[in-house]
Write a protein that holds these residues in place. Sequence first.
Motif, PDB file in Angstrom:
ATOM      1  N   ASN A 126       0.839  -1.210   0.000  1.00 53.28           N
ATOM      2  CA  ASN A 126       0.000   0.000   0.000  1.00 53.28           C
ATOM      3  C   ASN A 126       0.870   1.254   0.000  1.00 53.28           C
ATOM      4  N   SER A 127       1.779   1.298  -0.964  1.00 51.54           N
ATOM      5  CA  SER A 127       2.885   2.259  -0.919  1.00 51.54           C
ATOM      6  C   SER A 127       2.484   3.698  -1.190  1.00 51.54           C
ATOM      7  N   THR A 128       1.282   3.940  -1.665  1.00 53.18           N
ATOM      8  CA  THR A 128       0.846   5.319  -1.855  1.00 53.18           C
ATOM      9  C   THR A 128       0.179   5.890  -0.608  1.00 53.18           C
ATOM     10  N   ALA A 142       7.820  -1.777  -3.872  1.00 55.58           N
ATOM     11  CA  ALA A 142       6.674  -1.010  -3.408  1.00 55.58           C
ATOM     12  C   ALA A 142       5.408  -1.488  -4.112  1.00 55.58           C
ATOM     13  N   GLN A 143       4.532  -2.154  -3.357  1.00 57.98           N
ATOM     14  CA  GLN A 143       3.256  -2.602  -3.927  1.00 57.98           C
ATOM     15  C   GLN A 143       2.240  -1.473  -3.876  1.00 57.98           C
ATOM     16  N   LEU A 144       1.473  -1.329  -4.955  1.00 51.45           N
ATOM     17  CA  LEU A 144       0.353  -0.391  -5.008  1.00 51.45           C
ATOM     18  C   LEU A 144      -0.737  -0.992  -5.872  1.00 51.45           C
ATOM     19  N   ARG A 145      -1.947  -0.539  -5.636  1.00 49.47           N
ATOM     20  CA  ARG A 145      -3.075  -1.107  -6.377  1.00 49.47           C
ATOM     21  C   ARG A 145      -3.054  -0.687  -7.847  1.00 49.47           C
ATOM     22  N   GLU A 146      -2.653   0.578  -8.092  1.00 50.38           N
ATOM     23  CA  GLU A 146      -2.572   1.081  -9.457  1.00 50.38           C
ATOM     24  C   GLU A 146      -1.576   2.236  -9.505  1.00 50.38           C
ATOM     25  N   ILE A 162      -0.700  11.273  -8.073  1.00 49.43           N
ATOM     26  CA  ILE A 162       0.532  12.032  -7.875  1.00 49.43           C
ATOM     27  C   ILE A 162       1.563  11.228  -7.096  1.00 49.43           C
ATOM     28  N   VAL A 163       1.140  10.548  -6.022  1.00 49.87           N
ATOM     29  CA  VAL A 163       2.099   9.818  -5.196  1.00 49.87           C
ATOM     30  C   VAL A 163       2.690   8.647  -5.972  1.00 49.87           C
ATOM     31  N   ALA A 164       1.855   7.921  -6.712  1.00 45.83           N
ATOM     32  CA  ALA A 164       2.365   6.804  -7.509  1.00 45.83           C
ATOM     33  C   ALA A 164       3.394   7.285  -8.529  1.00 45.83           C
ATOM     34  N   GLU A 165       3.119   8.404  -9.160  1.00 46.96           N
ATOM     35  CA  GLU A 165       4.062   8.953 -10.131  1.00 46.96           C
ATOM     36  C   GLU A 165       5.369   9.359  -9.458  1.00 46.96           C
TER      37      GLU A 165
END
Length: 313
Positions: free
Chosen positions: A10-12, A32-36, A40-43
Amino acid sequence: MTTKTIAIVNSTGRQAASLVRVASAVGYQVRAQLREREGIVAEELEDLPNVTLFEGCLEDKELVRNLFKDAHLAFINTTSWGDEVAIGKGLASAAKKAGVQHYIYSSMPDHGSFGKGWPSLPQWSSKFTVENYIRQIGLPATFVYAGIYNNNFTSLPYPLFCMELKPNGSFEWKAPFHPDVPLPWLDAEHDVGPAVLQIIKDGPRKWSGQRIALAFEVLSPREVCAKFSAALRRRVRYVQGPIEVRVSIPSGYREQLDGIEVLFGKYNASYFGPDLRAPDEALGLWEGFRGIEEYAREVFPVEEAANGRTWMN
């Protein structure tokens, strides 16, 4: 410079993103796992050095297996997306099978377990259930208990931490907490990363099996409002009252809010339970914390502007 690999889920989220930034900066290899990847944070995370993104849900066993493969460390803060207990247990089992050496789990107390007639908060008791499972399977783990995020405050009409802007330019925070009972506070974006990094450096020899109250200030609602008032140079008033829900909220959150009203409004329960205290242990990990007055002065207006508010102009 370290060559160790850390898996983060849930890295964001505020806690996890804080650690991704700090761990990346000092040379950890970060998975870093994220759903999508949208947002901004994912980028931002995608552009950081030493970071590999794992996109997908935590119910995906192959993704989880690859996330933990050959990882030395893990930081896990699950959310209420899906079955949090099943996901939490699955992550812990996969980490143990992969040989993770230090598993840092963001937990919370189950107030119903203290024998004081307090209700359990559903979104906290699920984390405590997973914590007990982690202990049962013998995974070398440390459990951090996060205080109330400074970043929860907003003038948008969200329940519990709405800092409502009044026609005269003042703010009013209405919540069920007793005005003079201290609560633990944490700037998650600024301070989780450095504190958890120190736990990692100290290692499981010092921290395995331990609970740590991750909060750097202990302030009553009146004191919080005084800090906001000093920072914003306008009146900020606290009112004790029931939680007002004026927007659509996620499924299950109503039960959490109802429990908070009873637990803290009726019983004035200790936030982390009777045996865990802040802020000494957190301050021993990281002294450069951002307090709530600095947050209110430097960050709150920026976040408000990002939400389309114009009161600060």
